[in-house]
Design an enzyme around this catalytic site. Structure first.
Site, mmCIF file in Angstrom:
data_model
loop_
_atom_site.group_PDB
_atom_site.id
_atom_site.type_symbol
_atom_site.label_atom_id
_atom_site.label_comp_id
_atom_site.label_asym_id
_atom_site.label_seq_id
_atom_site.Cartn_x
_atom_site.Cartn_y
_atom_site.Cartn_z
ATOM 1 N N ASN A 160 0.828 -1.197 0.000
ATOM 2 C CA ASN A 160 0.000 0.000 0.000
ATOM 3 C C ASN A 160 0.871 1.260 0.000
ATOM 4 O OD1 ASN A 160 -1.863 2.009 0.392
ATOM 5 N ND2 ASN A 160 -2.921 1.015 2.066
ATOM 6 N N ASP A 161 1.524 1.524 1.124
ATOM 7 C CA ASP A 161 2.280 2.769 1.237
ATOM 8 C C ASP A 161 3.380 2.891 0.179
ATOM 9 O OD1 ASP A 161 0.717 3.459 3.351
ATOM 10 O OD2 ASP A 161 2.121 2.759 4.881
ATOM 11 N N VAL A 162 3.967 1.770 -0.237
ATOM 12 C CA VAL A 162 5.109 1.845 -1.153
ATOM 13 C C VAL A 162 4.683 2.160 -2.589
ATOM 14 C CG1 VAL A 162 6.501 0.294 0.254
ATOM 15 C CG2 VAL A 162 5.181 -0.631 -1.653
ATOM 16 N N ALA A 200 1.194 3.785 7.381
ATOM 17 C CA ALA A 200 1.361 5.221 7.603
ATOM 18 C C ALA A 200 0.039 5.886 7.971
ATOM 19 C CB ALA A 200 1.963 5.881 6.369
#
Lengths: 99, 462
Positions: free
Chosen positions: B388-390, B429
């Site tokens: 997700n965040d990456v 995050a």
């Protein structure tokens, strides 16, 4: 440890720190996990100290501390090197996988 | 005889350095690890052969128990649990250093023994302090990696309380170092405060930052060993300890850079403590389009190239084997498949590489973010598996996003993206991902393993 002896040990400390910095700078991400567990196993070198303490005939309190330290350091060393090897043996190139 | 022992220690130290050096390339890494292990074996043999061991009973008992536990853990731990394993081993290493230094402290209290010099007292204090922090901090890191108290836990004034405890440790430590004959009770207070400090220092840090913490604590356990080396006047401890101390610090730094955050930010900012609501932001409801496994399989099999972005969700679902099977099937259909591994994918930098290696994905099929980002516009499909965040484009564009500045995999530049995820919930995050709502993105909801199994059976039928 006094005077020159101490100075020599500090020499060793400083030089080893620089070697540590130099050796590690260029590691690809792919190897970070094995590197962490491998260097972690090396920090189990304190096993040498715990061997000396556990092998002395001293008052029971010290022997107990020494034996617990020895068990913990041995777990660190044996487990650390073995698990690193287990990870690294899986890293293969395509040809090696098909071979 | 003592000369022979020191020569053996020197050989061991050289083996440690060469071993670490060889760990930096996949081709030589395994032999490097073996070199490190041989160095350790040599150091142990030299110690047993050349020091005055009076009682072998406890040595044999300790070695046998420790080796059995260590070997058992190393043999049976799941690859997904590797970060936890490293944390536990690290805790033991730090704890052992603190205990050895404590035993030495007790030795100097015996009647008829001269008081320790300032240097010895100081290094005993340092070893107990750093070793205890490593012990309790690593165990808490283990618990957080296991999923207990995963979010950053903070309370108002937390940093001030930590600062006060730290100050207390410094004062007591300095007192013990300067004044020989300080009552043993104060030494115990020092050790207990250090253990508490280890917990308090890890508590406000979120679960996904634990790898950085473990790397830092790994560096600490090296420093504790080096301090113990000064206590015992033993050079191999000083060398190996400071090697690990320095390399651990470098590794910590590399990990922070991969997330574009400073070490101070990781340690003190309680990252991920706040979760943003999903879907709002500019007011209008955002819609993510869905796709089913059959259509996804068709889309990928008629592509020229597919980039797979594996994330922590893949590791949790233990779906790396299915991912490899799918990539093999696509390969047979003439599709070029690349795995794009973000430096912080998985639970620890490099962890995803280990998991994919376990699933038999050859490492020349694994690419780093920069390698795939250059050709993203020409990529037909990016399949995002539990990441997700990456892949969050906010990291490039949205200045107030907690992710802003983190290097990401630019999946949003590809012609199509498919996100396999259990829900639209934010990642670690705590921030929403605009990629999910793009026109050329499709959500394939479900557990990564089930989805991949479905994709594999669809591909087999085609």
């Amino acid at each position: 440890m006094e005077g020159l002896d101490l100075l020599f040990s500090i020499y060793i400390l400083v030089l080893a720190i620089f070697v540590g910095f130099e050796v590690i700078t260029k590691v690809p991400t792919i190897l970070h996990t094995p590197l962490m567990s491998g260097s972690n196993a090396i920090s189990g070198i304190t096993i040498v100290g715990s061997l000396v303490v556990a092998g002395m005939v001293a008052d029971p309190a010290r022997t107990i501390l020494g034996v617990i330290a020895l068990i913990m350091a041995t777990i660190n060393v044996v487990g650390g090197f073995m698990v690193t090897d287990r990870m690294l043996q899986m890293f293969k190139k395509k040809e090696e996988r098909e071979a | 005889m003592e000369v022979l022992m020191h020569i053996t220690y020197l050989v061991a130290a050289v083996l440690f350095i060469l071993g670490l050096k060889r760990l930096s390339s996949p081709k030589t890494a395994r032999s490097g690890n073996l070199m490190g292990a041989s160095g350790m074996l040599l150091a142990i043999i030299a110690t047993l052969a050349f020091t005055q061991i009076l009682d072998w009973t406890w040595i044999i008992v300790g070695l046998v128990i420790g080796a059995a536990i260590g070997a058992f853990l190393a043999r049976w731990v799941a690859m997904t649990a590797m970060p936890q394993m490293v944390a536990v081993f690290n805790a033991f290493g730090g704890g052992a250093s603190a205990l050895v230094a404590s035993a030495e402290f007790l030795g100097y209290l015996e009647p008829g023994i001269a008081a320790p010099t300032f240097v010895i007292s100081l290094t005993i204090v340092l070893s107990v302090f750093i070793g205890s922090i490593t012990f309790s901090g690593s165990f808490l890191a283990w618990a957080k990696l296991e999923g207990h108290w995963e979010r950053a836990i903070t309370y108002p004034g937390g940093n001030i309380v930590n600062g006060l405890v730290f100050l207390g440790i410094i004062v007591i430590g300095a007192w013990i170092a300067v004044m020989p004959g300080v009552p043993i009770e104060w030494f115990i207070v020092l050790a207990v405060l250090a253990l508490i400090f280890g917990l308090m220092f890890v508590m406000p840090i979120g679960g996904a930052d634990m790898p950085v913490v473990v790397a830092l604590l790994n560096s600490f356990s090296g420093l504790a060993a080096a301090a113990t080396g000064f206590v015992l006047d033993n050079n191999v401890l000083i060398i190996a300890g400071s090697l690990v101390g320095a390399s651990g610090l470098i590794l910590t730094n590399i990990m922070c850079r991969a997330m574009n955050r400073s070490l101070a930010n990781v340690l003190f900012s309680a990252f991920g403590a706040h979760v943003e609501a999903v879907g709002d932001g500019d007011g209008r409801p955002k819609i993510a389009k869905e796709i089913n496994a059959e259509d996804a399989a068709v889309l990928m099999s008629y592509s020229n190239n597919v980039v797979v972005v594996p994330g922590y969700g893949l590791a949790v679902a233990q779906a790396q084997h299915q991912a490899r099977e799918m990539s093999d099937l696509l390969g047979e259909k003439g599709v070029t498949v690349k795995f794009a591994v973000h430096p912080v994918a998985g639970r620890m930098p490099g962890h995803m590489n280990v998991l994919l290696a376990e699933a038999n994905v050859p490492y020349d099929q694994l690419y780093e973010s920069d390698d795939v980002n250059g050709e993203m516009e020409r990529t037909d499909v990016v399949l995002i598996l539990g990441a997700n965040d990456v892949v969050n484009p906010d990291a490039r564009t949205k200045k107030d996003s907690p992710l802003y500045g983190m290097p990401i995999i630019n999946a949003d530049y590809a012609k199509n993206t498919i996100v396999v995820k259990r829900s639209l919930n934010p990642g670690f995050a705590g921030t929403d991902n605009p990629l999910f709502y793009k026109d050329n993105n499709r959500m394939l909801f479900g557990d990564a393993k089930k989805v991949l199994t479905a994709l594999v059976s669809e591909l087999k039928r085609m």
